[in-house]
Structures are given as C-alpha cells and as structure tokens.
Design a protein around this motif. Structure first.
Motif, mmCIF file in Angstrom:
data_model
loop_
_atom_site.group_PDB
_atom_site.id
_atom_site.type_symbol
_atom_site.label_atom_id
_atom_site.label_comp_id
_atom_site.label_asym_id
_atom_site.label_seq_id
_atom_site.Cartn_x
_atom_site.Cartn_y
_atom_site.Cartn_z
ATOM 1 N N TRP A 99 -5.108 -5.941 -12.036
ATOM 2 C CA TRP A 99 -6.549 -6.149 -12.242
ATOM 3 C C TRP A 99 -7.206 -6.598 -10.934
ATOM 4 C CZ3 TRP A 99 -8.920 -11.136 -12.138
ATOM 5 C CH2 TRP A 99 -10.272 -11.133 -12.442
ATOM 6 N N LEU A 100 -6.565 -7.525 -10.239
ATOM 7 C CA LEU A 100 -7.103 -7.993 -8.961
ATOM 8 C C LEU A 100 -7.063 -6.870 -7.921
ATOM 9 C CD1 LEU A 100 -5.446 -11.536 -8.690
ATOM 10 C CD2 LEU A 100 -7.886 -11.053 -8.972
ATOM 11 N N ALA A 101 -5.956 -6.132 -7.900
ATOM 12 C CA ALA A 101 -5.799 -5.071 -6.900
ATOM 13 C C ALA A 101 -6.838 -3.970 -7.090
ATOM 14 C CB ALA A 101 -4.386 -4.492 -6.978
ATOM 15 N N HIS A 102 -6.999 -3.493 -8.317
ATOM 16 C CA HIS A 102 -7.935 -2.394 -8.571
ATOM 17 C C HIS A 102 -9.382 -2.809 -8.330
ATOM 18 C CE1 HIS A 102 -4.778 -0.274 -11.335
ATOM 19 N NE2 HIS A 102 -4.493 -0.183 -10.049
ATOM 20 N N SER A 103 -9.697 -4.076 -8.606
ATOM 21 C CA SER A 103 -11.074 -4.540 -8.393
ATOM 22 C C SER A 103 -11.425 -4.608 -6.908
ATOM 23 C CB SER A 103 -11.280 -5.910 -9.044
ATOM 24 O OG SER A 103 -10.511 -6.907 -8.392
ATOM 25 N N HIS A 104 -10.409 -4.571 -6.044
ATOM 26 C CA HIS A 104 -10.654 -4.624 -4.606
ATOM 27 C C HIS A 104 -10.178 -3.368 -3.885
ATOM 28 C CE1 HIS A 104 -11.099 -8.855 -5.695
ATOM 29 N NE2 HIS A 104 -11.734 -9.025 -4.561
ATOM 30 N N GLY A 105 -9.791 -2.350 -4.655
ATOM 31 C CA GLY A 105 -9.411 -1.084 -4.047
ATOM 32 C C GLY A 105 -8.023 -1.041 -3.445
ATOM 33 N N PHE A 106 -7.129 -1.948 -3.876
ATOM 34 C CA PHE A 106 -5.760 -1.937 -3.363
ATOM 35 C C PHE A 106 -4.894 -1.059 -4.261
ATOM 36 C CE2 PHE A 106 -6.895 -6.554 -2.270
ATOM 37 C CZ PHE A 106 -7.490 -6.178 -1.078
ATOM 38 N N PRO A 107 -3.917 -0.365 -3.714
ATOM 39 C CA PRO A 107 -3.076 0.527 -4.517
ATOM 40 C C PRO A 107 -2.097 -0.237 -5.401
ATOM 41 C CG PRO A 107 -2.280 0.451 -2.264
ATOM 42 C CD PRO A 107 -3.577 -0.301 -2.278
ATOM 43 N N SER A 108 -1.681 0.391 -6.497
ATOM 44 C CA SER A 108 -0.730 -0.221 -7.416
ATOM 45 C C SER A 108 0.599 -0.526 -6.727
ATOM 46 C CB SER A 108 -0.481 0.700 -8.614
ATOM 47 O OG SER A 108 -1.681 0.956 -9.307
ATOM 48 N N ALA A 109 0.956 0.297 -5.736
ATOM 49 C CA ALA A 109 2.217 0.083 -5.021
ATOM 50 C C ALA A 109 2.253 -1.282 -4.349
ATOM 51 C CB ALA A 109 2.413 1.178 -3.983
ATOM 52 N N ARG A 110 1.073 -1.793 -3.957
ATOM 53 C CA ARG A 110 1.014 -3.115 -3.326
ATOM 54 C C ARG A 110 1.447 -4.200 -4.307
ATOM 55 N NH1 ARG A 110 1.753 -6.137 1.051
ATOM 56 N NH2 ARG A 110 0.308 -7.888 1.204
ATOM 57 N N VAL A 111 1.083 -4.027 -5.578
ATOM 58 C CA VAL A 111 1.461 -4.996 -6.617
ATOM 59 C C VAL A 111 2.974 -5.041 -6.771
ATOM 60 C CG1 VAL A 111 1.382 -5.457 -9.095
ATOM 61 C CG2 VAL A 111 -0.719 -4.860 -7.860
ATOM 62 N N ASP A 112 3.589 -3.882 -6.879
ATOM 63 C CA ASP A 112 5.041 -3.837 -7.057
ATOM 64 C C ASP A 112 5.773 -4.377 -5.830
ATOM 65 O OD1 ASP A 112 4.894 -2.696 -9.639
ATOM 66 O OD2 ASP A 112 4.518 -0.730 -8.752
ATOM 67 N N GLU A 113 5.218 -4.112 -4.660
ATOM 68 C CA GLU A 113 5.808 -4.625 -3.417
ATOM 69 C C GLU A 113 5.808 -6.160 -3.412
ATOM 70 O OE1 GLU A 113 4.331 -5.046 1.212
ATOM 71 O OE2 GLU A 113 3.698 -3.280 0.065
ATOM 72 N N LEU A 114 4.696 -6.748 -3.851
ATOM 73 C CA LEU A 114 4.585 -8.202 -3.830
ATOM 74 C C LEU A 114 5.405 -8.861 -4.927
ATOM 75 C CD1 LEU A 114 0.824 -8.596 -2.914
ATOM 76 C CD2 LEU A 114 2.785 -9.281 -1.531
ATOM 77 N N LEU A 115 5.482 -8.232 -6.093
ATOM 78 C CA LEU A 115 6.336 -8.775 -7.150
ATOM 79 C C LEU A 115 7.781 -8.862 -6.671
ATOM 80 C CD1 LEU A 115 4.919 -7.011 -10.340
ATOM 81 C CD2 LEU A 115 4.872 -9.463 -9.843
ATOM 82 N N GLU A 116 8.199 -7.858 -5.942
ATOM 83 C CA GLU A 116 9.557 -7.860 -5.376
ATOM 84 C C GLU A 116 9.686 -8.965 -4.330
ATOM 85 O OE1 GLU A 116 13.422 -6.785 -5.067
ATOM 86 O OE2 GLU A 116 12.016 -5.634 -6.326
ATOM 87 N N ARG A 117 8.671 -9.114 -3.513
ATOM 88 C CA ARG A 117 8.741 -10.082 -2.405
ATOM 89 C C ARG A 117 8.798 -11.528 -2.898
ATOM 90 N NH1 ARG A 117 4.764 -10.302 2.960
ATOM 91 N NH2 ARG A 117 6.018 -11.845 4.082
ATOM 92 N N VAL A 118 8.111 -11.824 -4.004
ATOM 93 C CA VAL A 118 8.113 -13.203 -4.500
ATOM 94 C C VAL A 118 9.169 -13.432 -5.578
ATOM 95 C CG1 VAL A 118 5.667 -13.484 -3.947
ATOM 96 C CG2 VAL A 118 6.339 -12.812 -6.275
ATOM 97 N N GLY A 119 10.000 -12.421 -5.855
ATOM 98 C CA GLY A 119 11.094 -12.604 -6.798
ATOM 99 C C GLY A 119 10.727 -12.468 -8.254
ATOM 100 N N LEU A 120 9.648 -11.735 -8.552
ATOM 101 C CA LEU A 120 9.208 -11.565 -9.941
ATOM 102 C C LEU A 120 9.305 -10.114 -10.423
ATOM 103 C CD1 LEU A 120 6.027 -13.840 -10.231
ATOM 104 C CD2 LEU A 120 8.317 -14.292 -11.137
#
Length: 324
Positions: A99-120
C-alpha cells in the motif's frame, strides 16, 4: 539530496512545559548517531518536528537543508520509524508495505526485497496483528527504507527484539551508515548504542548536554582509573586509601582505583603482600558515561538501596579520615 539532519536553535513549548529549549546539533552522513536522554528530555518532540508533525516555536529542523514540508518526494529523502504499532492489525505485513509502495510509485519487487532484508520474507503474508513487537519493528524499518532514502530517523528500533534480533540490528544500522546514509537512532539502551553508534547527541530537559563521538565520551569517562581484582578486597582498599587513592568497590572481588598509577598500585600491593589477580586501565561503559552526564537532567529519580559494596567503600573512607 545532501544526507544530513540539522537542528538549529530549536524550541518547542506545550503550555507551561518547555519540551525543547534552544537545541542544536547535526547528524552527518556515513555514521550512526545515537540520540539519548532521560524521559522527558525532548527526544520524541525533536523527531516529530524534524518530520513536520509538530511545528517549532522557533528555530529550524531540517532534512538535507530543507524543512520536511517542502520535500517533493519525502519517502525518497527521509525514512522514519516512530511507532512500530502504527499498522492496521488485520492487514498482512506485505500488503501494508505494498500500500505504501504503490501510493508512491515504487514497484512491488521493492517490497519483497525489503521483507527479505529485514528477515520477514516468511511472515509477509501473516496479518500484522499476529506479529510480535520485534516483528513489527522489522516491518517499520522496511517501511522506512521503501524509498531508499539517504536519511533515516529510528525511534527505539531495538525495542521488542530478541537477542538474535538485537545482534541483527547492530550490524544492520552500521551497514546503513556504510552506505553513506545519515542515521539518527533514539534509544535508552546504552549497551546497544555502544556496539552500533559512532556519535552521540545527549539531551536533558530539552537542552544539549553532549555532542561527541562514542570513543571520546568513553575515554573521558574512563579517566585515569585503574580496575583491580583481588580476593582481599578490604585489605587492598585500606592499603591504597592510606596512600591517597580513591577506591570504590564494584563487586565482591573488584575495585576501581583513582589517584595512583598502575605501577604504584602493583608495587604497594606486592610490598603489602596483598594478593591480586588482575589489574589494568578501567574502561567505562557507555551506560556509566551516560549516567554521569545525565545525573542532574532526569525528570524522575529513584532512591537506590545501599549495598554491602557501598558500605565497604564508606567504611574504608571513614577509617582513613579518622586516621588523618
């Protein structure tokens, strides 16, 4: 954008209470800056003014030389974690970030990348209401990083993390700084900042108490004191006090001595046949240095019970006073 945080003569008053009183400091890129102080010191209010959530009565709170309200794409310039609980409990962790990513024009891949980076990565499809506090902290950090900002403000990011999570956050914060980001971390856990922060901004009652590197603060707090370990604590205390040293008992077999160099202490103990097993320069902890700095700045203070160690120290001092 220049990766800096600047607080210039900042002042904020709520009714009769002055929360921030002429505060100035700068957070530079490439380092983790700890923002510390007792409850009521003005840390949260300062962070809120940096993010435009509270308006200062005077002074400036700047991100990269500009007020937050003037930033054209805020998430790409500053990321913040102020309240890990600020996520709808019925929303899945991944959906919250989407929801945050799409509201600012960031791709969904960025979400998955960050979930991996923070261990979630394995918990991204679970509802946030089922997350532990530590997991919500990780989710909040991921949200702060969505826009890959050069400036980060994190309020108590260690809160709720288990030991493994604490070890992770230490390296994570240092990694963010090595990428050239300016990282401001508010925390009351001095032991964690000792392992992760390069610089400290210490505040009390809304005013600046110290703006220094961690190394400089620890060196100043350590002074010329000597740490001594002995099974004959009382005898050692009496002998050294008679020679003009100030001696404090830290534990059943540990002393801190000031006023005499290490070589002189060794000679005195050897001549007096007082056994000792360890001796060396005393290294203050960040907690000790912090408590010394903020001794007069705490809004609330408890009266600590006196220990046998305290009584031993006083007894040794009183004995030497009576002899002199």
């Amino acid at each position: 954008m220049q990766a800096t945080i600047e607080v210039q003569e900042l002042r904020k008053q709520f009714g009769q209470t002055v929360a921030v009183d002429g505060l100035s400091f700068t957070v530079r890129p490439g380092q983790v800056t700890g923002f510390v102080g007792p409850n009521g010191a003005g840390k949260s209010t300062t962070m809120r003014m940096l993010l435009g959530l509270d308006a200062p009565d005077s002074g400036q709170a700047l991100i990269g030389g500009r007020r937050y309200a003037t930033l054209r794409r805020p998430l790409t310039e500053v990321g913040a974690l102020l309240d890990a609980a600020a996520v709808h409990p019925s929303r899945r962790g991944r959906d919250h970030l989407l929801w945050l990513a799409h509201s600012h024009g960031f791709p969904s891949a960025r979400v998955d990348e960050l979930l991996e980076r923070v261990g979630l990565a394995s918990a991204g499809r679970r509802r946030a209401g089922s997350y532990s506090l530590g997991m919500r902290q990780r989710l909040g950090i991921a949200a702060a990083l969505l826009g890959d900002p050069p400036v980060l403000l994190l309020d108590e990011p260690v809160n709720g993390l288990d030991p493994e999570g604490i070890r992770w956050i230490r390296g994570f914060l240092r990694g963010l700084a090595r990428e050239g980001r300016a990282v401001l971390v508010s925390s009351h856990l001095m032991s964690e900042l000792e392992d992760s922060a390069d610089h400290l901004v210490v505040v009390g009652r809304g005013r600046l108490i110290a703006d220094t590197s961690v190394a400089e603060l620890l060196a100043s707090a350590s002074g010329d004191r000597v740490a001594l370990r002995t099974s004959a604590r009382t005898e050692a205390m009496g002998l050294l006090a008679r020679e003009g040293a100030t001696v404090a008992a830290d534990g059943p077999q540990s002393l801190t001595v000031s006023g005499l160099p290490t070589e002189r202490i060794v000679a005195l103990l050897t001549a007096g046949e007082v056994p000792f097993s360890e001796i060396g320069a005393h290294r203050a902890t960040l907690e000790e240095a912090y408590m010394e700095l903020t001794r007069d700045a705490a809004e609330f203070r408890t009266v600590e019970a006196r220990t046998d160690t305290d009584r031993d120290t006083d007894t040794a001092n009183e004995t030497e006073e009576a002899r002199s």
